[in-house]
Design a protein around this motif. Structure first.
Motif, PDB file in Angstrom:
ATOM      1  N   ASN A  27       0.828  -1.207   0.000  1.00  0.00           N
ATOM      2  CA  ASN A  27       0.000   0.000   0.000  1.00  0.00           C
ATOM      3  C   ASN A  27       0.865   1.260   0.000  1.00  0.00           C
ATOM      4  OD1 ASN A  27      -2.460  -1.357   0.009  1.00  0.00           O
ATOM      5  ND2 ASN A  27      -2.504  -1.504   2.243  1.00  0.00           N
ATOM      6  N   MET A  29       2.280   1.935  -3.505  1.00  0.00           N
ATOM      7  CA  MET A  29       1.326   2.534  -4.441  1.00  0.00           C
ATOM      8  C   MET A  29       1.143   4.026  -4.151  1.00  0.00           C
ATOM      9  SD  MET A  29      -1.518  -0.419  -5.185  1.00  0.00           S
ATOM     10  CE  MET A  29      -1.568  -1.145  -3.544  1.00  0.00           C
ATOM     11  N   MET A  72       4.223   5.683  -5.558  1.00  0.00           N
ATOM     12  CA  MET A  72       4.170   5.819  -7.013  1.00  0.00           C
ATOM     13  C   MET A  72       3.441   7.106  -7.412  1.00  0.00           C
ATOM     14  SD  MET A  72       5.054   4.230  -9.858  1.00  0.00           S
ATOM     15  CE  MET A  72       5.206   2.489  -9.442  1.00  0.00           C
ATOM     16  N   LYS A  73       2.361   7.413  -6.723  1.00  0.00           N
ATOM     17  CA  LYS A  73       1.615   8.642  -7.049  1.00  0.00           C
ATOM     18  C   LYS A  73       2.322   9.885  -6.505  1.00  0.00           C
ATOM     19  CE  LYS A  73      -2.276   7.011  -5.295  1.00  0.00           C
ATOM     20  NZ  LYS A  73      -2.067   5.582  -5.137  1.00  0.00           N
ATOM     21  N   TYR A 100      -0.773   6.867 -14.471  1.00  0.00           N
ATOM     22  CA  TYR A 100      -0.587   6.549 -13.050  1.00  0.00           C
ATOM     23  C   TYR A 100      -1.453   5.366 -12.647  1.00  0.00           C
ATOM     24  CZ  TYR A 100       2.146  10.755 -12.059  1.00  0.00           C
ATOM     25  OH  TYR A 100       3.131  11.710 -12.014  1.00  0.00           O
ATOM     26  N   THR A 127      -0.187   1.804 -11.151  1.00  0.00           N
ATOM     27  CA  THR A 127      -0.722   1.303  -9.886  1.00  0.00           C
ATOM     28  C   THR A 127      -1.246  -0.116 -10.036  1.00  0.00           C
ATOM     29  OG1 THR A 127      -1.326   3.542  -9.187  1.00  0.00           O
ATOM     30  CG2 THR A 127      -2.418   1.715  -8.065  1.00  0.00           C
ATOM     31  N   SER A 179       1.588  -2.462 -10.174  1.00  0.00           N
ATOM     32  CA  SER A 179       2.144  -2.625  -8.822  1.00  0.00           C
ATOM     33  C   SER A 179       1.296  -3.591  -8.008  1.00  0.00           C
ATOM     34  CB  SER A 179       2.208  -1.272  -8.106  1.00  0.00           C
ATOM     35  OG  SER A 179       3.030  -0.359  -8.810  1.00  0.00           O
TER      36      SER A 179
END
Length: 230
Positions: free
Chosen positions: A159, A162, A165-166, A204, A208, A211
């Motif tokens: 979690n 992710m 990543m953003k 994105y 995600t 991922s």
């Protein structure tokens, strides 16, 4: 809309690659910092507990965007002094390096609590069994604690990754050419904000989803040999 996104398709693809590089580099740094922070917070020594608690509290209490700006602009004088010392007056911290440090620092602070919870979830009897077998503390950690801790912490770390990543979009403020920065450049040139910000959103989202798939396989692999009880 042209299929090549008005010529910005390859540029956005390069931005996606930069985003992945940034996220993975920050992940590596954050995992190390998180593990060290968790070991400090679960240590029997008060100074280490204080150090680990200060790190996680301080970093989590400041927005990630501010850390990016503080690390990038706050190191200007330091890098200039080092450059003068080594005969390189143009020495400076790159946007990529600043982004990795800032995001890794923030990821590590949150991962500290995930690792700490995982360590506390392991029964004390496992450590006692290792001591009874004559295993040293480092061996008990690497052979008994670490594999179980990794399995327990993996969903929480997934979690956090992710989110990381953003959060790479924040590094666009220091001109790193990742997805968000490339989308902004495309908007300035074409005057089509909705089109390119929508494309960035889908990029994105795609990263995600990839991922999530990767984390699913990692969780299945880490859970091998463990039987779930109801």
């Amino acid at each position: 809309m042209n299929i090549d996104l008005y010529g910005f398709g390859p540029v956005l693809a390069a931005g996606a690659l930069m985003t992945v590089k940034l996220a993975l580099s920050a992940l590596c740094l954050g995992l190390v910092l998180g593990l060290l922070g968790a070991l400090a917070k679960t240590s029997p020594y008060k100074p280490l507990q204080w150090l680990g608690g200060t790190y996680s509290t301080l970093v989590r209490g400041v927005p990630e965007l501010l850390w990016v700006l503080l690390i990038y602009y706050g190191t200007v004088n330091l890098m200039s002094a080092l450059g003068d010392l080594f005969g390189n007056p143009d020495l400076a911290l790159s946007p990529f390096a600043a982004g990795v440090i800032a995001l890794g620092l923030c990821f590590g602070a949150y991962a500290t609590e995930v690792f700490r919870g995982a360590i506390l979830a392991i029964p004390k009897g496992h450590r006692e069994a290792g001591v009874a077998l004559g295993m040293s503390r480092p061996r008990i950690f690497t052979r008994l604690i670490l594999p179980q801790m990794w399995r327990i912490a993996l969903p929480g770390l997934g979690n956090l990754f992710m989110i990381l990543m953003k959060d790479t979009a924040l590094v666009s403020v220091i001109s790193l050419e990742e997805i968000m920065r490339q989308a902004q450049n495309a908007v300035q040139f074409t005057k089509l904000p909705f089109t390119f910000y929508l494309v960035a959103a889908f990029m994105y989202l795609g990263l995600t989803i990839l991922s999530m798939i990767g984390m699913h396989f990692l969780e299945k692999r880490a859970a091998r040999g463990f039987v779930r009880t109801t």
